[in-house]
Scaffold this active site. Structure first.
Site, PDB file in Angstrom:
ATOM      1  N   THR A 185       7.210  40.623 -38.268  1.00 30.14           N
ATOM      2  CA  THR A 185       8.629  40.429 -37.956  1.00 30.14           C
ATOM      3  C   THR A 185       9.394  41.663 -38.423  1.00 30.14           C
ATOM      4  OG1 THR A 185       9.032  39.425 -40.100  1.00 30.14           O
ATOM      5  CG2 THR A 185       8.441  37.933 -38.319  1.00 30.14           C
ATOM      6  N   GLU A 330       7.499  35.000 -33.913  1.00 28.75           N
ATOM      7  CA  GLU A 330       6.663  33.847 -34.271  1.00 28.75           C
ATOM      8  C   GLU A 330       6.301  32.992 -33.056  1.00 28.75           C
ATOM      9  OE1 GLU A 330       9.309  34.943 -35.759  1.00 28.75           O
ATOM     10  OE2 GLU A 330       9.334  34.583 -37.915  1.00 28.75           O
ATOM     11  N   LYS A 437      31.325  30.441 -42.947  1.00 24.45           N
ATOM     12  CA  LYS A 437      31.778  29.148 -43.473  1.00 24.45           C
ATOM     13  C   LYS A 437      33.186  29.318 -44.031  1.00 24.45           C
ATOM     14  CE  LYS A 437      27.050  28.626 -43.994  1.00 24.45           C
ATOM     15  NZ  LYS A 437      26.358  29.898 -44.112  1.00 24.45           N
ATOM     16  N   TRP A 442      32.766  25.662 -39.770  1.00 27.22           N
ATOM     17  CA  TRP A 442      31.890  26.752 -39.359  1.00 27.22           C
ATOM     18  C   TRP A 442      32.525  27.547 -38.221  1.00 27.22           C
ATOM     19  CZ3 TRP A 442      26.049  25.050 -39.021  1.00 27.22           C
ATOM     20  CH2 TRP A 442      25.625  24.664 -40.302  1.00 27.22           C
TER      21      TRP A 442
HETATM   22  P1  AMP Z   1      12.533  38.726 -33.377  1.00 29.01           P
HETATM   23  O1  AMP Z   1      11.393  38.004 -33.956  1.00 29.01           O
HETATM   24  O2  AMP Z   1      12.774  40.054 -33.982  1.00 29.01           O
HETATM   25  O3  AMP Z   1      12.427  38.813 -31.899  1.00 29.01           O
HETATM   26  O4  AMP Z   1      13.847  37.880 -33.706  1.00 29.01           O
HETATM   27  C1  AMP Z   1      13.982  36.544 -33.315  1.00 29.01           C
HETATM   28  C2  AMP Z   1      15.404  36.117 -33.461  1.00 29.01           C
HETATM   29  O5  AMP Z   1      16.240  36.861 -32.576  1.00 29.01           O
HETATM   30  C3  AMP Z   1      15.670  34.673 -33.087  1.00 29.01           C
HETATM   31  O6  AMP Z   1      15.342  33.780 -34.117  1.00 29.01           O
HETATM   32  C4  AMP Z   1      17.161  34.707 -32.791  1.00 29.01           C
HETATM   33  O7  AMP Z   1      17.934  34.653 -33.975  1.00 29.01           O
HETATM   34  C5  AMP Z   1      17.353  36.060 -32.174  1.00 29.01           C
HETATM   35  N1  AMP Z   1      17.389  35.936 -30.711  1.00 29.01           N
HETATM   36  C6  AMP Z   1      16.414  36.216 -29.836  1.00 29.01           C
HETATM   37  N2  AMP Z   1      16.836  35.988 -28.575  1.00 29.01           N
HETATM   38  C7  AMP Z   1      18.101  35.532 -28.655  1.00 29.01           C
HETATM   39  C8  AMP Z   1      19.080  35.092 -27.714  1.00 29.01           C
HETATM   40  N3  AMP Z   1      18.867  35.113 -26.402  1.00 29.01           N
HETATM   41  N4  AMP Z   1      20.269  34.668 -28.199  1.00 29.01           N
HETATM   42  C9  AMP Z   1      20.531  34.639 -29.513  1.00 29.01           C
HETATM   43  N5  AMP Z   1      19.655  35.057 -30.440  1.00 29.01           N
HETATM   44  C10 AMP Z   1      18.458  35.495 -30.024  1.00 29.01           C
END
Ligand code: AMP
Length: 545
Positions: A185, A330, A437, A442
């Site tokens: 990640t 993930e 918050k 929120w």
């Molecule tokens: P990553 O593992 O770096 O791809 O990050 C995943 C995270 O990116 C998710 O848990 C979301 O918080 C954010 N994310 C991915 N796609 C979207 C989306 N279309 N809208 C909002 N957040 C997103």
């Protein structure tokens, strides 16, 4: 039924024979390089022979890549898992000490590197204690690598290593549950965490990518894969392309709007995938230049919330439909894709398209309350989103992983907050850690950002919660203005008042040159918050309206 394992080698065999004439195009800044899928198959066999016979890679040893999106990276994507080893895509945008931490954690034995990235790898490789071999793709000088490692690491050249080796490999039958690839990640909080994809999970995920409700990839498509191959496996596009016969267009290191526009005009992609910031830059470029984008009918935007204004601009000014998708490293990463259901037209269809999309059969989703209690999928109950399914991680790699916080009763806690509708559409309001918050209520930072980015003078807007004596937290709006724009904080607040509740309107405003971005191109809210805390931002505070 026969018990045939779902393995990467099968995808490779299929793509390189049945779709042998499909091609991967690598942008070079000059004449693009072209490689047929048949040739990718031959090179994958040669690379596997070299890794096994020359470099001694056996079992599930990790072979890392430190590469842009290009044909050789694609060859490694297939060769390494097909031979039974594990592909580990290193994120070249992380700090050197994070890269070496990850390589050590994964116990990488080999690193394949683009020669243009030698100087960058040289900063990290000295601390990579398990690496024994580096394979350099292209003609750069490897001296900095040798200087950093002495004789601990042997440096090879890709061309020489592959030359003369057989172009067939008797791929072993693997257990489909064995690890095929490893991705960490991007780790904006704490150390990056490793996710191991199995042959089975990649196979099933690739099928879903090809589905009409996924990205709808088929043999007549040409997919411009801008999303890096080190970010969540380029959203599964390389494997899906070999399954479906879609050709791939790879930007290599040319990721600015101008070369991407040139790629679109010259290579005529039908589909493309990238995070919103790439599309924001491209939009400004396309608005100012005459570029033939007529081949491109659809682009997939995910990784961060896609501002509705961006979707409308592409659709109305350039005839390109932006399809919003959500996922996580993930989750391989596909979680949901936003295609309106049958019968939805006009405004209703747009409302569906703004959401993060609908979950496929392979992803089960639920919303839970603060104590982990399931909430109804009624489209209005707000809580944390949890998911499970055959391409969702069950744990992180290693004994030091914080599994307890991220996994609960067989579900992955996404850390994303929002709603789930009865027909499976997810609407995210924020990351749990980014929700503001204010006085017990929120405020969604994403909602404020989307509303601000609908202003014609605002290129990007990033909203974070900052400490406030009276309310606990209040929103701080940081905005990047279009060149020459003179709009002030009061006007922006008045504009926001048209779509946002009055008590949510930010008092604190800062105009900035660019929103800081993470290693995968998302808004880096941690940096914005710390700049504010350190007094690095010029903030205007408006009196209550
Ligand atoms: P990553 O593992 O770096 O791809 O990050 C995943 C995270 O990116 C998710 O848990 C979301 O918080 C954010 N994310 C991915 N796609 C979207 C989306 N279309 N809208 C909002 N957040 C997103």
């Amino acid at each position: 039924m026969m018990d045939a394992p779902l393995q990467i080698a099968r995808i490779l065999d299929h793509g390189s024979t049945v779709h042998g004439t499909a091609e991967v195009v690598t942008w070079t800044g000059a004449e693009p390089r072209r490689m047929s899928y048949a040739e990718v198959g031959r090179q994958a066999a040669r690379l596997a022979h070299a890794l096994r016979e020359e470099l001694g890679v056996t079992g599930d040893e990790r072979v890392a890549t430190f590469m842009w999106n290009n044909a050789e990276h694609l060859v490694a994507y297939f060769a390494v898992p097909s031979m039974g080893a594990v592909l580990h895509t290193l994120n070249l945008r992380l700090f050197p000490d994070q890269v070496s931490y990850i390589a050590n954690h994964a116990e990488d034995r080999v690193v394949i590197v683009d020669s243009t990235l030698i100087p960058l790898l040289a900063k990290a490789i000295g601390a990579m204690t398990t690496v024994r071999h580096v394979v350099v793709v292209g003609g750069g000088d490897p001296a900095p690598l040798l200087a950093a490692t002495g004789d601990r690491v042997a440096v090879h050249r890709w061309e020489e290593l592959l030359a003369g080796r057989p172009d067939r490999y008797d791929w072993p039958e693997v257990d489909e549950r064995d690890a095929a690839a490893l991705c960490y990640t991007s780790g904006t909080t704490g150390n990056p965490k490793g996710v191991a994809y199995s042959h089975r999970s990649i196979y099933l995920h690739s099928l879903q990518i090809c589905m009409p409700e996924g990205f709808g990839l088929g043999p007549t498509d040409r997919e411009l894969a801008i999303v890096p191959m080190f970010h969540a496996m380029s959203w599964g596009l390389p494997y899906a392309a070999f399954l479906s016969g879609a050709s791939l267009i790879m930007p290599d290191r040319f990721l600015q709007a101008e070369p991407i526009a040139a790629m679109i005009a010259a290579e005529r992609p039908t589909l493309a995938g990238a995070v919103p910031t790439i599309w924001t830059d491209l939009l400004s470029y396309l608005d100012a230049h005459d570029v033939d984008t007529s081949s491109l009918t659809e682009v997939i935007v995910g990784g961060s919330a896609c501002p509705p204004a961006l979707m409308h601009a592409f659709s109305e000014r350039h005839g390109i439909e932006v399809v919003h998708a959500w996922g996580m490293t993930e989750m391989s990463p596909l979680g949901s894709v936003s295609r309106p259901p049958a019968g939805a037209t006009g405004e209703e269809a747009w409302r569906y398209r703004y959401t993060q999309g609908r979950v496929p059969a392979g992803v089960q989703a639920r919303i839970v309350g603060p104590l982990g209690e399931p909430l109804p999928a009624d489209g209005t109950s707000v809580g944390e989103l949890e998911v499970r399914g055959p391409w969702v991680a069950a744990r992180y790699v290693g004994d030091d992983a914080p599994d307890a916080e991220k996994f609960r009763d067989g579900w992955l806690r996404t850390g994303d907050v929002g709603t789930l509708s009865p027909d499976g559409f997810i609407t995210l309001t924020d990351r749990a850690k980014d929700v503001i918050k204010s006085g017990g209520e929120w405020i969604s930072s994403v909602e404020l950002e989307n509303a601000l980015m609908a202003h014609p003078d605002v290129v990007e807007a990033c909203v974070v919660g900052v400490p406030d004596e009276r309310w606990g937290e209040r929103p701080l709006a940081t905005v990047v203005l279009r060149e020459g724009a003179e709009v002030g904080a009061e006007q922006l607040r008045d504009f926001l008042a048209g779509s946002v509740a009055r008590w949510q309107l930010p008092e604190r405003w800062a105009v900035i040159d660019a929103v800081p971005k993470t290693s995968v191109g998302k808004f880096d809210k941690k940096v914005v918050r710390s700049r504010y805390a350190e007094g690095d931002l010029t903030v205007r505070e408006l009196a209550a309206p």
